[in-house]
Design a protein around this motif. Structure first.
Motif, PDB file in Angstrom:
ATOM      1  N   GLU A 245      80.183  19.554  60.960  1.00 28.63           N
ATOM      2  CA  GLU A 245      80.079  20.986  60.705  1.00 28.63           C
ATOM      3  C   GLU A 245      80.952  21.735  61.698  1.00 28.63           C
ATOM      4  OE1 GLU A 245      76.672  24.470  61.011  1.00 28.63           O
ATOM      5  OE2 GLU A 245      76.076  22.371  61.086  1.00 28.63           O
ATOM      6  N   PHE A 246      81.627  22.749  61.200  1.00 28.33           N
ATOM      7  CA  PHE A 246      82.372  23.635  62.080  1.00 28.33           C
ATOM      8  C   PHE A 246      82.221  25.047  61.555  1.00 28.33           C
ATOM      9  CE2 PHE A 246      85.165  21.546  59.092  1.00 28.33           C
ATOM     10  CZ  PHE A 246      85.869  22.573  58.496  1.00 28.33           C
ATOM     11  N   GLN A 247      82.241  26.006  62.450  1.00 26.78           N
ATOM     12  CA  GLN A 247      81.975  27.391  62.084  1.00 26.78           C
ATOM     13  C   GLN A 247      83.227  28.157  61.685  1.00 26.78           C
ATOM     14  OE1 GLN A 247      78.893  28.818  61.804  1.00 26.78           O
ATOM     15  NE2 GLN A 247      78.136  26.741  62.119  1.00 26.78           N
ATOM     16  N   ARG A 248      84.249  28.091  62.521  1.00 21.19           N
ATOM     17  CA  ARG A 248      85.446  28.892  62.263  1.00 21.19           C
ATOM     18  C   ARG A 248      86.692  28.029  62.440  1.00 21.19           C
ATOM     19  NH1 ARG A 248      82.708  32.953  65.874  1.00 21.19           N
ATOM     20  NH2 ARG A 248      83.691  31.610  67.379  1.00 21.19           N
ATOM     21  N   ALA A 249      87.374  27.814  61.349  1.00 23.01           N
ATOM     22  CA  ALA A 249      88.615  27.049  61.403  1.00 23.01           C
ATOM     23  C   ALA A 249      89.794  28.000  61.573  1.00 23.01           C
ATOM     24  CB  ALA A 249      88.790  26.236  60.132  1.00 23.01           C
ATOM     25  N   ARG A 250      90.672  27.643  62.477  1.00 19.23           N
ATOM     26  CA  ARG A 250      91.904  28.402  62.648  1.00 19.23           C
ATOM     27  C   ARG A 250      92.920  27.968  61.605  1.00 19.23           C
ATOM     28  NH1 ARG A 250      95.929  27.661  67.470  1.00 19.23           N
ATOM     29  NH2 ARG A 250      97.557  29.027  66.731  1.00 19.23           N
ATOM     30  N   ARG A 251      92.980  26.627  61.370  1.00 22.20           N
ATOM     31  CA  ARG A 251      93.891  26.108  60.356  1.00 22.20           C
ATOM     32  C   ARG A 251      93.460  24.710  59.933  1.00 22.20           C
ATOM     33  NH1 ARG A 251      99.156  23.725  63.090  1.00 22.20           N
ATOM     34  NH2 ARG A 251      98.291  23.186  65.106  1.00 22.20           N
ATOM     35  N   PHE A 252      93.901  24.330  58.744  1.00 20.70           N
ATOM     36  CA  PHE A 252      93.635  23.014  58.173  1.00 20.70           C
ATOM     37  C   PHE A 252      94.957  22.282  57.992  1.00 20.70           C
ATOM     38  CE2 PHE A 252      90.082  25.554  56.794  1.00 20.70           C
ATOM     39  CZ  PHE A 252      89.003  24.686  56.768  1.00 20.70           C
ATOM     40  N   LEU A 253      94.919  20.970  58.139  1.00 22.85           N
ATOM     41  CA  LEU A 253      96.077  20.129  57.846  1.00 22.85           C
ATOM     42  C   LEU A 253      95.606  19.015  56.922  1.00 22.85           C
ATOM     43  CD1 LEU A 253      99.044  19.215  58.359  1.00 22.85           C
ATOM     44  CD2 LEU A 253      98.145  17.849  60.267  1.00 22.85           C
ATOM     45  N   TYR A 254      96.174  18.960  55.727  1.00 19.14           N
ATOM     46  CA  TYR A 254      95.874  17.899  54.768  1.00 19.14           C
ATOM     47  C   TYR A 254      97.004  16.887  54.845  1.00 19.14           C
ATOM     48  CZ  TYR A 254      92.347  21.000  52.862  1.00 19.14           C
ATOM     49  OH  TYR A 254      91.245  21.805  52.707  1.00 19.14           O
TER      50      TYR A 254
ATOM     51  N   PRO B 285     103.395  -2.925  45.464  1.00 16.67           N
ATOM     52  CA  PRO B 285     102.495  -4.092  45.467  1.00 16.67           C
ATOM     53  C   PRO B 285     102.359  -4.772  46.829  1.00 16.67           C
ATOM     54  CG  PRO B 285     104.501  -4.564  44.225  1.00 16.67           C
ATOM     55  CD  PRO B 285     104.532  -3.105  44.570  1.00 16.67           C
ATOM     56  N   ARG B 286     103.257  -4.486  47.764  1.00 16.21           N
ATOM     57  CA  ARG B 286     103.135  -5.070  49.120  1.00 16.21           C
ATOM     58  C   ARG B 286     102.092  -4.356  49.958  1.00 16.21           C
ATOM     59  NH1 ARG B 286     108.951  -4.283  51.282  1.00 16.21           N
ATOM     60  NH2 ARG B 286     108.533  -2.326  50.199  1.00 16.21           N
ATOM     61  N   TRP B 287     101.747  -3.133  49.579  1.00 17.89           N
ATOM     62  CA  TRP B 287     100.798  -2.341  50.356  1.00 17.89           C
ATOM     63  C   TRP B 287      99.375  -2.798  50.080  1.00 17.89           C
ATOM     64  CZ3 TRP B 287     103.046   3.001  48.611  1.00 17.89           C
ATOM     65  CH2 TRP B 287     104.317   3.172  49.176  1.00 17.89           C
ATOM     66  N   LEU B 288      98.621  -3.014  51.157  1.00 22.21           N
ATOM     67  CA  LEU B 288      97.223  -3.425  51.068  1.00 22.21           C
ATOM     68  C   LEU B 288      96.263  -2.299  51.414  1.00 22.21           C
ATOM     69  CD1 LEU B 288      97.582  -6.857  52.922  1.00 22.21           C
ATOM     70  CD2 LEU B 288      97.474  -6.459  50.439  1.00 22.21           C
ATOM     71  N   PHE B 289      96.774  -1.246  52.062  1.00 20.75           N
ATOM     72  CA  PHE B 289      95.927  -0.204  52.635  1.00 20.75           C
ATOM     73  C   PHE B 289      96.671   1.117  52.632  1.00 20.75           C
ATOM     74  CE2 PHE B 289      94.777   2.210  56.517  1.00 20.75           C
ATOM     75  CZ  PHE B 289      93.426   2.423  56.262  1.00 20.75           C
ATOM     76  N   GLU B 290      95.913   2.192  52.406  1.00 17.40           N
ATOM     77  CA  GLU B 290      96.445   3.548  52.514  1.00 17.40           C
ATOM     78  C   GLU B 290      95.339   4.428  53.082  1.00 17.40           C
ATOM     79  OE1 GLU B 290      98.641   6.875  49.657  1.00 17.40           O
ATOM     80  OE2 GLU B 290      98.456   4.798  48.998  1.00 17.40           O
ATOM     81  N   VAL B 291      95.712   5.411  53.869  1.00 18.56           N
ATOM     82  CA  VAL B 291      94.751   6.340  54.454  1.00 18.56           C
ATOM     83  C   VAL B 291      95.277   7.761  54.302  1.00 18.56           C
ATOM     84  CG1 VAL B 291      95.712   6.001  56.795  1.00 18.56           C
ATOM     85  CG2 VAL B 291      93.426   6.980  56.530  1.00 18.56           C
ATOM     86  N   ASP B 292      94.391   8.663  53.869  1.00 17.25           N
ATOM     87  CA  ASP B 292      94.720  10.089  53.910  1.00 17.25           C
ATOM     88  C   ASP B 292      93.738  10.761  54.851  1.00 17.25           C
ATOM     89  OD1 ASP B 292      92.352  10.579  52.406  1.00 17.25           O
ATOM     90  OD2 ASP B 292      93.448  10.672  50.534  1.00 17.25           O
ATOM     91  N   ALA B 293      94.021  11.984  55.232  1.00 21.61           N
ATOM     92  CA  ALA B 293      93.182  12.631  56.238  1.00 21.61           C
ATOM     93  C   ALA B 293      93.216  14.151  56.081  1.00 21.61           C
ATOM     94  CB  ALA B 293      93.636  12.245  57.641  1.00 21.61           C
ATOM     95  N   ILE B 294      92.157  14.755  56.606  1.00 15.31           N
ATOM     96  CA  ILE B 294      92.089  16.212  56.745  1.00 15.31           C
ATOM     97  C   ILE B 294      91.778  16.496  58.206  1.00 15.31           C
ATOM     98  CG2 ILE B 294      90.896  18.337  56.076  1.00 15.31           C
ATOM     99  CD1 ILE B 294      90.144  16.879  53.446  1.00 15.31           C
ATOM    100  N   ALA B 295      92.558  17.395  58.796  1.00 13.10           N
ATOM    101  CA  ALA B 295      92.345  17.788  60.188  1.00 13.10           C
ATOM    102  C   ALA B 295      92.079  19.288  60.230  1.00 13.10           C
ATOM    103  CB  ALA B 295      93.555  17.438  61.043  1.00 13.10           C
ATOM    104  N   VAL B 296      91.285  19.704  61.198  1.00 17.31           N
ATOM    105  CA  VAL B 296      90.923  21.110  61.364  1.00 17.31           C
ATOM    106  C   VAL B 296      91.109  21.500  62.819  1.00 17.31           C
ATOM    107  CG1 VAL B 296      89.030  22.784  61.273  1.00 17.31           C
ATOM    108  CG2 VAL B 296      89.240  21.055  59.474  1.00 17.31           C
ATOM    109  N   GLU B 297      91.795  22.608  63.032  1.00 18.92           N
ATOM    110  CA  GLU B 297      91.855  23.200  64.365  1.00 18.92           C
ATOM    111  C   GLU B 297      90.923  24.397  64.365  1.00 18.92           C
ATOM    112  OE1 GLU B 297      95.194  24.502  67.584  1.00 18.92           O
ATOM    113  OE2 GLU B 297      95.501  25.203  65.522  1.00 18.92           O
ATOM    114  N   LEU B 298      90.005  24.402  65.304  1.00 11.92           N
ATOM    115  CA  LEU B 298      89.018  25.475  65.392  1.00 11.92           C
ATOM    116  C   LEU B 298      89.567  26.672  66.139  1.00 11.92           C
ATOM    117  CD1 LEU B 298      85.821  23.392  66.179  1.00 11.92           C
ATOM    118  CD2 LEU B 298      86.677  24.163  63.958  1.00 11.92           C
TER     119      LEU B 298
END
Length: 135
Positions: free
Chosen positions: A22-31, A120-133
């Motif tokens: 949980e966060f109250q006030r986000a300054r910015r998001f990064l997807y 087909p060589r890839w076994l793994f992928e990761v995506d992310a969301i980051a938040v600066e408060l």
């Protein structure tokens, strides 16, 4: 930075993650779009663990370009192909790489098996969301 929600009436957390942040006030998001285990010159890592390390390194690069750190990550999506047999040992090794990247921070996370990734060589992928408060 974030308030963690791991309530006692929900299945206990089964890895280095949180059920809710949980966060109250986000300054910015990064997807961050899906990152795979390949180097800037296109070399794909040998095996799952090297690909995981490279993929998290790539997420780190995107975070740095935005002036953020892994401590700002609030969610990761973890995608494994059907070619990965997640043994107990492999799960432990994977979790070590994840905690190497996130440190003590416990982002929320979803762990999925997918039929295939774009290469087909890839076994793994990761995506992310980051938040600066806000300060």
């Amino acid at each position: 930075m974030f308030k963690i929600h791991n309530p006692p009436d929900v299945l206990p957390v089964v890895g280095p993650l949180s059920w809710g942040l949980e966060f109250q006030r986000a300054r910015r998001f990064l997807y961050i779009s899906g990152q795979v285990g390949a180097t800037v010159d296109g070399r794909v890592g040998d095996g799952l663990l090297e690909q995981v390390k490279l993929a998290f390194d790539n997420v780190g690069g995107v975070l740095r370009s935005a002036g953020l750190t892994p401590q700002h990550v609030v969610r990761t999506g973890l995608y494994f192909t059907r070619h990965v047999e997640m043994t107990e040992k492999l799960q432990a090794d994977f979790n070590l790489l994840r905690t190497d990247f996130l440190g003590d921070h416990r982002a929320t996370s979803t762990f999925l098996y997918v039929h295939a990734l774009a290469d087909p060589r890839w076994l793994f992928e990761v995506d992310a969301i980051a938040v600066e408060l806000e300060s």
